[in-house]
Design a protein around this motif. Structure first.
Motif, short mmCIF file in Angstrom:
data_model
loop_
_atom_site.label_atom_id
_atom_site.label_comp_id
_atom_site.label_asym_id
_atom_site.label_seq_id
_atom_site.Cartn_x
_atom_site.Cartn_y
_atom_site.Cartn_z
N UNK A 69 1.00 -1.34 0.11
CA UNK A 69 -0.09 0.11 -0.15
C UNK A 69 0.88 1.31 -0.02
N UNK A 70 2.05 1.17 0.52
CA UNK A 70 3.12 2.26 0.60
C UNK A 70 3.94 2.25 -0.69
N UNK A 71 4.41 0.90 -0.94
CA UNK A 71 5.50 0.65 -1.98
C UNK A 71 4.92 1.01 -3.62
N UNK A 72 3.69 0.69 -3.59
CA UNK A 72 3.06 0.77 -4.89
C UNK A 72 3.20 2.49 -5.37
N UNK A 73 3.46 3.23 -4.45
CA UNK A 73 3.43 4.80 -4.93
C UNK A 73 4.70 5.05 -5.61
N UNK A 74 4.62 5.94 -6.79
CA UNK A 74 5.63 6.31 -7.46
C UNK A 74 6.38 7.63 -6.62
N UNK A 147 -13.10 0.86 -15.71
CA UNK A 147 -12.20 0.02 -16.20
C UNK A 147 -10.58 0.66 -15.80
N UNK A 148 -9.76 -0.55 -15.48
CA UNK A 148 -8.34 -0.09 -15.29
C UNK A 148 -8.23 1.16 -14.43
N UNK A 149 -8.62 1.12 -13.41
CA UNK A 149 -8.74 2.40 -12.84
C UNK A 149 -8.23 2.29 -11.21
N UNK A 150 -7.91 1.18 -10.81
CA UNK A 150 -7.77 0.67 -9.34
C UNK A 150 -6.30 0.36 -9.21
N UNK A 151 -5.67 1.00 -8.11
CA UNK A 151 -4.47 0.76 -7.96
C UNK A 151 -3.94 -0.48 -7.24
N UNK A 152 -4.66 -0.85 -6.30
CA UNK A 152 -4.67 -2.02 -5.24
C UNK A 152 -6.01 -2.74 -4.99
N UNK A 153 -6.17 -3.83 -5.23
CA UNK A 153 -7.38 -4.49 -4.66
C UNK A 153 -7.03 -5.42 -3.43
N UNK A 177 -11.34 -4.20 -13.45
CA UNK A 177 -10.93 -2.85 -12.95
C UNK A 177 -9.39 -2.51 -12.33
N UNK A 178 -8.66 -3.51 -12.24
CA UNK A 178 -7.34 -3.28 -11.79
C UNK A 178 -6.33 -2.81 -12.98
N UNK A 179 -5.71 -1.66 -12.55
CA UNK A 179 -4.71 -1.02 -13.64
C UNK A 179 -3.67 -2.23 -14.09
N UNK A 180 -3.31 -2.17 -15.19
CA UNK A 180 -2.20 -2.97 -15.67
C UNK A 180 -1.09 -2.85 -14.81
N UNK A 181 -0.20 -3.98 -14.26
CA UNK A 181 0.91 -3.78 -13.72
C UNK A 181 0.55 -3.43 -12.13
N UNK A 182 -0.60 -3.73 -11.91
CA UNK A 182 -1.11 -3.40 -10.25
C UNK A 182 -1.43 -4.77 -9.72
N UNK A 183 -1.61 -4.71 -8.37
CA UNK A 183 -1.87 -6.17 -7.63
C UNK A 183 -2.98 -6.16 -6.98
N UNK A 184 -3.37 -7.59 -6.62
CA UNK A 184 -4.34 -8.00 -5.58
C UNK A 184 -3.74 -8.46 -4.51
#
Length: 268
Positions: A69-74, A147-153, A177-184
């Motif tokens: 949740x912290x690490x996925x921020x740029x 679609x493709x709008x969520x950073x983390x599920x 709904x998850x962005x490509x390159x992002x995680x569940x």
């Protein structure tokens, strides 16, 4: 006190536990199984009616366990959009919104009553959160989330309540709904957890699948099953391991073996 270990080996059972599981092979009748599936939503709604918001503790451990949740921020204050799939009454949602002011959260639950509890919570704000009722196995998330709008599920102690035959539908729905390159981020009951061994005879619905007295159901995951489930829907595995904890009640000299599966799967 408690100790914790992570890894890929399942918990080793005692001879008594092996015998107990071997004896318990009779499955609940097909008629009752169909009834439980039909009444799944009603049973969860009754669960929340009985327990209100008092059953689960607030999960303040989420950000500790899921550094993602912290690490996925740029960059430090980047605003994140998250989806909590199966939010219950907000035990995970509200601690997260309190701890991290740069989160917008979508949150949904199977139970209309749970959703109402979330909306009535003093911490609920429509500016920071959109909560809605949803059966993840059939209601399209795209009706509420672009679609493709969520950073983390987050999928925390949710998939275990779904019939194993329908679990892939939940993962397919989330994928949209998850962005490509992002995680569940996943955490749920693992094989041979204490809760699995406590089921009385006559509670078994299928392999690693049981019904509680209140009609709610619980599946206990193996690492292999979960991995195959996610990969079949196009996800890539990042982490997938058992978390074994022994919770010790010193007063009663009780050692309770808890087993969870903690995992992270990426949408390529």
């Amino acid at each position: 006190g408690a100790f914790q270990k992570k890894g890929h080996s399942a918990r080793v059972l005692s001879p008594e536990e092996v015998e107990k599981l071997a004896k318990d092979q009779v499955l609940v009748s097909e008629f009752k199984q169909l009834k439980l599936e039909k009444e799944a939503q009603k049973n969860w709604d009754l669960f929340y009616k009985r327990n209100s918001t008092n059953f689960f503790k607030d999960r303040h451990w989420t950000t500790r366990e899921f550094q993602e949740l912290k690490a996925c921020r740029e960059f430090a204050d980047q605003k994140l959009t998250i989806l909590e799939a199966g939010c219950g009454v907000g035990n995970c949602l509200f601690p997260l919104l309190e701890e991290d002011l740069n989160i917008f959260a979508y949150a949904c639950d199977f139970s209309p009553r749970a959703v109402e509890y979330v909306k009535k919570n003093a911490l609920y704000s429509a500016e920071r959160c959109k909560v809605f009722q949803c059966d993840l196995t059939k209601d399209d998330l795209l009706d509420n989330i672009p679609a493709d709008s969520v950073d983390v599920v987050t999928l925390i102690f949710v998939l275990s309540a779904v019939h194993p035959d329908k679990m892939h539908l939940v993962l397919r729905n989330i994928y949209k709904v998850l962005k490509p390159g992002k995680c569940v981020l996943f955490r749920d009951y693992g094989l041979y957890d204490h809760a699995m061994l406590r089921f009385k005879s006559g509670s078994k619905l299928g392999e690693n699948f049981y019904v509680r007295q209140d009609g709610t159901r619980s599946y206990f995951f193996t690492e292999e099953f979960l991995s195959q489930l996610f990969k079949a829907e196009g996800y890539e595995q990042v982490v997938n391991e058992y978390v074994q904890r022994e919770t010790v009640n010193r007063k009663e000299d009780l050692h309770v073996p808890r087993v969870f599966l903690q995992s992270k799967f990426l949408k390529p």
